[in-house]
Design an enzyme around this catalytic site. Structure first.
Site, mmCIF file in Angstrom:
data_model
loop_
_atom_site.group_PDB
_atom_site.id
_atom_site.type_symbol
_atom_site.label_atom_id
_atom_site.label_comp_id
_atom_site.label_asym_id
_atom_site.label_seq_id
_atom_site.Cartn_x
_atom_site.Cartn_y
_atom_site.Cartn_z
ATOM 1 N N ASP A 201 -11.315 2.174 2.981
ATOM 2 C CA ASP A 201 -11.542 0.724 2.859
ATOM 3 C C ASP A 201 -12.999 0.409 2.511
ATOM 4 O O ASP A 201 -13.307 -0.688 2.058
ATOM 5 C CB ASP A 201 -11.191 0.025 4.181
ATOM 6 C CG ASP A 201 -9.795 -0.585 4.172
ATOM 7 O OD1 ASP A 201 -9.300 -0.923 3.083
ATOM 8 O OD2 ASP A 201 -9.211 -0.736 5.264
ATOM 9 N N LYS B 296 0.832 -1.205 0.000
ATOM 10 C CA LYS B 296 0.000 0.000 0.000
ATOM 11 C C LYS B 296 0.870 1.261 0.000
ATOM 12 O O LYS B 296 0.577 2.233 -0.695
ATOM 13 C CB LYS B 296 -0.957 -0.032 1.204
ATOM 14 C CG LYS B 296 -2.090 -1.035 1.010
ATOM 15 C CD LYS B 296 -2.802 -1.407 2.297
ATOM 16 C CE LYS B 296 -3.808 -2.522 2.024
ATOM 17 N NZ LYS B 296 -4.441 -3.045 3.239
ATOM 18 N N GLN C 267 -5.077 -1.862 9.202
ATOM 19 C CA GLN C 267 -4.865 -3.183 8.621
ATOM 20 C C GLN C 267 -5.487 -4.271 9.509
ATOM 21 O O GLN C 267 -5.232 -4.334 10.706
ATOM 22 C CB GLN C 267 -3.359 -3.438 8.449
ATOM 23 C CG GLN C 267 -3.019 -4.742 7.774
ATOM 24 C CD GLN C 267 -3.491 -4.801 6.324
ATOM 25 O OE1 GLN C 267 -3.400 -3.830 5.581
ATOM 26 N NE2 GLN C 267 -4.008 -5.944 5.936
#
Length: 281
Positions: free
Chosen positions: A119, A52, A96
Protein backbone atom coordinates in the site's frame (compact mmCIF):
# COMPACT_ATOMS: atom_id res chain seq x y z
CA UNK A 1 -14.30 20.28 -24.61
CA UNK A 2 -11.90 18.18 -22.55
CA UNK A 3 -10.46 14.84 -23.54
CA UNK A 4 -11.52 12.17 -21.06
CA UNK A 5 -8.70 10.36 -19.25
CA UNK A 6 -9.84 6.75 -19.33
CA UNK A 7 -8.54 5.10 -16.16
CA UNK A 8 -10.38 1.87 -16.90
CA UNK A 9 -8.55 1.47 -20.22
CA UNK A 10 -5.11 2.36 -18.82
CA UNK A 11 -5.67 0.10 -15.80
CA UNK A 12 -6.42 -2.81 -18.14
CA UNK A 13 -3.24 -2.08 -20.15
CA UNK A 14 -1.14 -2.10 -16.96
CA UNK A 15 -2.71 -5.33 -15.69
CA UNK A 16 -2.10 -6.99 -19.08
CA UNK A 17 1.57 -5.92 -18.93
CA UNK A 18 1.84 -7.26 -15.36
CA UNK A 19 0.15 -10.54 -16.36
CA UNK A 20 2.84 -11.13 -18.99
CA UNK A 21 5.58 -10.19 -16.49
CA UNK A 22 4.19 -12.55 -13.82
CA UNK A 23 4.09 -15.42 -16.36
CA UNK A 24 7.82 -14.87 -17.04
CA UNK A 25 8.66 -14.64 -13.33
CA UNK A 26 6.76 -17.87 -12.63
CA UNK A 27 8.91 -19.60 -15.27
CA UNK A 28 11.94 -18.46 -13.24
CA UNK A 29 10.45 -20.08 -10.13
CA UNK A 30 9.41 -16.79 -8.53
CA UNK A 31 6.02 -16.75 -6.82
CA UNK A 32 3.89 -14.10 -5.17
CA UNK A 33 1.06 -14.08 -2.65
CA UNK A 34 -0.85 -11.02 -1.44
CA UNK A 35 -2.46 -11.30 2.01
CA UNK A 36 -5.62 -9.20 2.20
CA UNK A 37 -7.00 -8.53 5.68
CA UNK A 38 -10.49 -7.15 6.29
CA UNK A 39 -11.82 -6.50 9.79
CA UNK A 40 -15.61 -6.29 9.94
CA UNK A 41 -18.01 -6.29 7.00
CA UNK A 42 -18.19 -2.67 5.84
CA UNK A 43 -19.93 -2.91 2.43
CA UNK A 44 -17.58 -0.49 0.62
CA UNK A 45 -14.53 -2.31 2.02
CA UNK A 46 -15.98 -5.64 0.89
CA UNK A 47 -16.30 -4.29 -2.68
CA UNK A 48 -12.70 -3.01 -2.66
CA UNK A 49 -11.37 -6.30 -1.25
CA UNK A 50 -13.32 -8.26 -3.88
CA UNK A 51 -11.84 -6.11 -6.66
CA UNK A 52 -8.32 -6.66 -5.32
CA UNK A 53 -8.82 -10.44 -5.28
CA UNK A 54 -10.11 -10.35 -8.87
CA UNK A 55 -7.08 -8.32 -9.97
CA UNK A 56 -4.72 -10.85 -8.32
CA UNK A 57 -6.46 -13.71 -10.13
CA UNK A 58 -6.26 -11.82 -13.43
CA UNK A 59 -2.51 -11.14 -13.32
CA UNK A 60 -1.72 -14.61 -11.95
CA UNK A 61 -0.71 -14.07 -8.33
CA UNK A 62 -2.20 -15.76 -5.29
CA UNK A 63 -4.42 -13.83 -2.88
CA UNK A 64 -4.82 -15.00 0.71
CA UNK A 65 -8.00 -13.75 2.33
CA UNK A 66 -8.33 -13.00 6.06
CA UNK A 67 -11.87 -11.88 6.85
CA UNK A 68 -11.96 -11.12 10.55
CA UNK A 69 -14.96 -10.23 12.73
CA UNK A 70 -15.60 -6.63 13.87
CA UNK A 71 -14.78 -7.78 17.44
CA UNK A 72 -11.16 -8.66 16.53
CA UNK A 73 -8.81 -6.99 19.01
CA UNK A 74 -5.78 -4.92 18.03
CA UNK A 75 -3.54 -7.56 19.65
CA UNK A 76 -5.10 -10.32 17.52
CA UNK A 77 -4.64 -8.27 14.34
CA UNK A 78 -1.02 -7.44 15.22
CA UNK A 79 -0.37 -11.13 15.88
CA UNK A 80 -1.69 -12.05 12.41
CA UNK A 81 0.46 -9.36 10.78
CA UNK A 82 3.54 -10.63 12.65
CA UNK A 83 2.84 -14.15 11.34
CA UNK A 84 2.45 -12.87 7.76
CA UNK A 85 5.62 -10.74 8.05
CA UNK A 86 7.54 -13.92 8.89
CA UNK A 87 5.94 -16.05 6.14
CA UNK A 88 8.35 -16.22 3.16
CA UNK A 89 5.49 -17.18 0.81
CA UNK A 90 3.72 -13.85 1.45
CA UNK A 91 5.17 -10.91 -0.50
CA UNK A 92 2.50 -8.29 0.15
CA UNK A 93 0.27 -7.48 3.13
CA UNK A 94 -2.73 -5.24 2.77
CA UNK A 95 -5.01 -4.30 5.65
CA UNK A 96 -8.19 -2.73 4.31
CA UNK A 97 -8.96 0.67 5.85
CA UNK A 98 -10.91 2.02 7.65
CA UNK A 99 -10.52 -0.25 10.67
CA UNK A 100 -13.03 -0.44 13.55
CA UNK A 101 -12.62 2.45 16.00
CA UNK A 102 -11.08 0.27 18.76
CA UNK A 103 -8.05 -0.50 16.53
CA UNK A 104 -5.37 2.16 15.99
CA UNK A 105 -4.67 2.41 12.24
CA UNK A 106 -1.16 3.83 12.84
CA UNK A 107 -0.18 0.82 14.96
CA UNK A 108 -1.29 -1.51 12.16
CA UNK A 109 0.43 0.47 9.37
CA UNK A 110 3.68 0.56 11.38
CA UNK A 111 3.49 -3.19 12.10
CA UNK A 112 3.52 -4.28 8.43
CA UNK A 113 7.07 -4.93 7.18
CA UNK A 114 8.16 -2.13 4.79
CA UNK A 115 9.21 -4.90 2.35
CA UNK A 116 5.62 -6.19 2.28
CA UNK A 117 3.87 -2.81 2.52
CA UNK A 118 2.38 -2.83 -0.99
CA UNK A 119 0.00 0.00 0.00
CA UNK A 120 3.02 2.30 0.47
CA UNK A 121 1.79 3.60 3.85
CA UNK A 122 4.68 2.57 6.14
CA UNK A 123 6.76 5.53 7.41
CA UNK A 124 9.91 3.97 5.92
CA UNK A 125 8.38 3.88 2.44
CA UNK A 126 7.00 7.42 2.86
CA UNK A 127 10.47 8.54 3.96
CA UNK A 128 12.02 6.91 0.88
CA UNK A 129 9.61 8.87 -1.28
CA UNK A 130 10.57 12.14 0.44
CA UNK A 131 14.30 11.67 -0.16
CA UNK A 132 13.91 10.08 -3.61
CA UNK A 133 14.96 6.54 -2.75
CA UNK A 134 13.26 3.35 -3.91
CA UNK A 135 10.30 2.03 -1.97
CA UNK A 136 6.63 1.25 -2.40
CA UNK A 137 4.57 4.31 -3.32
CA UNK A 138 0.97 4.92 -2.27
CA UNK A 139 -1.17 3.44 -5.06
CA UNK A 140 -3.60 6.27 -5.87
CA UNK A 141 -0.93 8.97 -6.39
CA UNK A 142 1.25 6.51 -8.32
CA UNK A 143 -1.76 5.74 -10.54
CA UNK A 144 -2.31 9.44 -11.25
CA UNK A 145 1.31 9.85 -12.37
CA UNK A 146 0.86 6.83 -14.65
CA UNK A 147 -2.30 8.35 -16.19
CA UNK A 148 -0.52 11.64 -16.89
CA UNK A 149 2.46 9.84 -18.44
CA UNK A 150 0.39 7.53 -20.63
CA UNK A 151 -1.67 10.44 -21.94
CA UNK A 152 1.64 12.27 -22.58
CA UNK A 153 0.59 15.23 -20.43
CA UNK A 154 3.71 17.27 -19.59
CA UNK A 155 4.48 17.73 -15.89
CA UNK A 156 8.00 19.20 -16.11
CA UNK A 157 7.84 22.90 -15.20
CA UNK A 158 4.05 22.95 -14.89
CA UNK A 159 2.23 24.43 -11.91
CA UNK A 160 0.39 21.63 -10.10
CA UNK A 161 -2.12 22.48 -7.37
CA UNK A 162 -3.02 19.60 -5.06
CA UNK A 163 -6.21 20.18 -3.05
CA UNK A 164 -5.97 17.95 0.03
CA UNK A 165 -3.13 16.95 2.34
CA UNK A 166 -3.97 13.41 3.45
CA UNK A 167 -1.19 10.89 4.06
CA UNK A 168 -2.72 8.55 1.47
CA UNK A 169 -3.21 10.99 -1.44
CA UNK A 170 -2.37 14.68 -0.95
CA UNK A 171 1.11 14.49 0.57
CA UNK A 172 2.53 11.65 -1.58
CA UNK A 173 0.91 13.20 -4.67
CA UNK A 174 2.76 16.46 -4.10
CA UNK A 175 6.06 14.61 -3.65
CA UNK A 176 5.57 12.58 -6.85
CA UNK A 177 4.79 15.75 -8.82
CA UNK A 178 7.97 17.32 -7.44
CA UNK A 179 9.85 14.24 -8.62
CA UNK A 180 8.46 14.98 -12.12
CA UNK A 181 9.83 18.56 -11.86
CA UNK A 182 6.45 20.25 -11.45
CA UNK A 183 6.08 23.33 -9.26
CA UNK A 184 3.68 22.25 -6.53
CA UNK A 185 1.20 24.12 -4.33
CA UNK A 186 -0.66 22.14 -1.64
CA UNK A 187 -4.02 23.48 -0.48
CA UNK A 188 -6.15 22.37 2.46
CA UNK A 189 -9.01 23.38 4.75
CA UNK A 190 -7.08 26.38 6.13
CA UNK A 191 -5.99 27.72 2.73
CA UNK A 192 -7.12 31.26 2.05
CA UNK A 193 -8.13 32.26 -1.49
CA UNK A 194 -8.53 28.62 -2.54
CA UNK A 195 -10.42 29.52 -5.70
CA UNK A 196 -7.73 31.95 -6.88
CA UNK A 197 -4.92 29.46 -6.22
CA UNK A 198 -6.75 26.65 -8.05
CA UNK A 199 -7.23 28.96 -11.04
CA UNK A 200 -3.44 29.23 -11.38
CA UNK A 201 -3.03 25.45 -11.86
CA UNK A 202 -1.90 23.88 -15.12
CA UNK A 203 -2.67 20.55 -13.41
CA UNK A 204 -5.35 20.57 -10.71
CA UNK A 205 -5.52 17.43 -8.55
CA UNK A 206 -8.59 17.42 -6.30
CA UNK A 207 -8.65 15.16 -3.23
CA UNK A 208 -10.72 17.34 -0.92
CA UNK A 209 -13.25 14.68 0.11
CA UNK A 210 -16.27 16.92 -0.49
CA UNK A 211 -18.76 15.92 -3.20
CA UNK A 212 -19.08 18.25 -6.21
CA UNK A 213 -17.12 21.02 -4.49
CA UNK A 214 -14.89 22.28 -7.32
CA UNK A 215 -16.81 24.13 -10.05
CA UNK A 216 -15.80 25.92 -13.24
CA UNK A 217 -14.86 29.07 -11.31
CA UNK A 218 -11.95 27.13 -9.71
CA UNK A 219 -10.43 26.08 -13.04
CA UNK A 220 -8.44 28.04 -15.60
CA UNK A 221 -8.98 27.46 -19.31
CA UNK A 222 -7.28 24.31 -20.65
CA UNK A 223 -6.18 23.04 -17.23
CA UNK A 224 -5.76 19.29 -16.65
CA UNK A 225 -8.22 18.24 -13.92
CA UNK A 226 -7.76 15.04 -11.91
CA UNK A 227 -10.68 14.16 -9.62
CA UNK A 228 -9.73 11.76 -6.82
CA UNK A 229 -13.04 11.98 -4.94
CA UNK A 230 -15.69 9.28 -4.94
CA UNK A 231 -19.09 9.76 -3.30
CA UNK A 232 -22.72 8.79 -3.77
CA UNK A 233 -25.17 11.61 -4.43
CA UNK A 234 -28.83 11.87 -3.36
CA UNK A 235 -29.82 9.59 -6.27
CA UNK A 236 -27.19 7.03 -5.14
CA UNK A 237 -25.08 7.74 -8.25
CA UNK A 238 -21.29 7.98 -8.03
CA UNK A 239 -19.78 11.46 -8.25
CA UNK A 240 -16.44 13.08 -7.51
CA UNK A 241 -15.12 16.21 -5.79
CA UNK A 242 -15.45 18.09 -9.11
CA UNK A 243 -18.70 19.31 -10.70
CA UNK A 244 -17.90 17.41 -13.89
CA UNK A 245 -20.46 18.96 -16.27
CA UNK A 246 -19.31 22.49 -15.29
CA UNK A 247 -15.57 21.87 -15.43
CA UNK A 248 -15.33 19.56 -18.46
CA UNK A 249 -15.96 22.31 -21.08
CA UNK A 250 -13.07 24.41 -19.64
CA UNK A 251 -10.47 21.68 -19.13
CA UNK A 252 -8.08 20.19 -21.69
CA UNK A 253 -8.12 16.77 -19.96
CA UNK A 254 -10.32 15.49 -17.15
CA UNK A 255 -10.86 12.24 -15.25
CA UNK A 256 -14.46 11.04 -14.96
CA UNK A 257 -15.99 9.51 -11.82
CA UNK A 258 -16.35 6.58 -11.99
CA UNK A 259 -13.76 5.23 -14.45
CA UNK A 260 -10.94 7.72 -13.91
CA UNK A 261 -8.56 7.49 -10.95
CA UNK A 262 -10.36 4.60 -9.16
CA UNK A 263 -9.30 1.70 -11.41
CA UNK A 264 -5.68 2.91 -11.32
CA UNK A 265 -5.39 2.40 -7.56
CA UNK A 266 -5.80 -1.38 -7.92
CA UNK A 267 -3.57 -1.49 -11.02
CA UNK A 268 -0.74 0.16 -9.05
CA UNK A 269 -1.33 -2.16 -6.10
CA UNK A 270 -0.75 -5.05 -8.52
CA UNK A 271 2.36 -3.24 -9.81
CA UNK A 272 3.70 -3.05 -6.23
CA UNK A 273 2.97 -6.76 -5.70
CA UNK A 274 4.97 -7.64 -8.83
CA UNK A 275 7.84 -5.40 -7.64
CA UNK A 276 7.83 -7.32 -4.34
CA UNK A 277 7.82 -10.58 -6.31
CA UNK A 278 10.90 -9.45 -8.28
CA UNK A 279 12.78 -8.13 -5.25
CA UNK A 280 12.04 -10.69 -2.57
CA UNK A 281 11.00 -13.97 -4.25
Amino acid sequence: MAQLIDGKKISKEIKDELKAEVAELLKQGKTCALAVIQVGDDPASSVYVGNKKKACAYIGIESLSYELPESTTEEELLSLIDKLNKDPKVHGILCQLPLPSHICEDHIIHAISPKKDVDGFHPQNVGNLVIGEKGFVSCTPAGIIELLKRYQIPMDGKHCVVVGRSNIVGKPMSLLMLRENATVTICHSHTQNLKEICREADILIVAIGKPRYIGADYVKDNAVVIDVGIHRNAENKLCGDVIFEEVEPKASYITPVPGGVGPMTIAMLMHNCVEAMKLYS
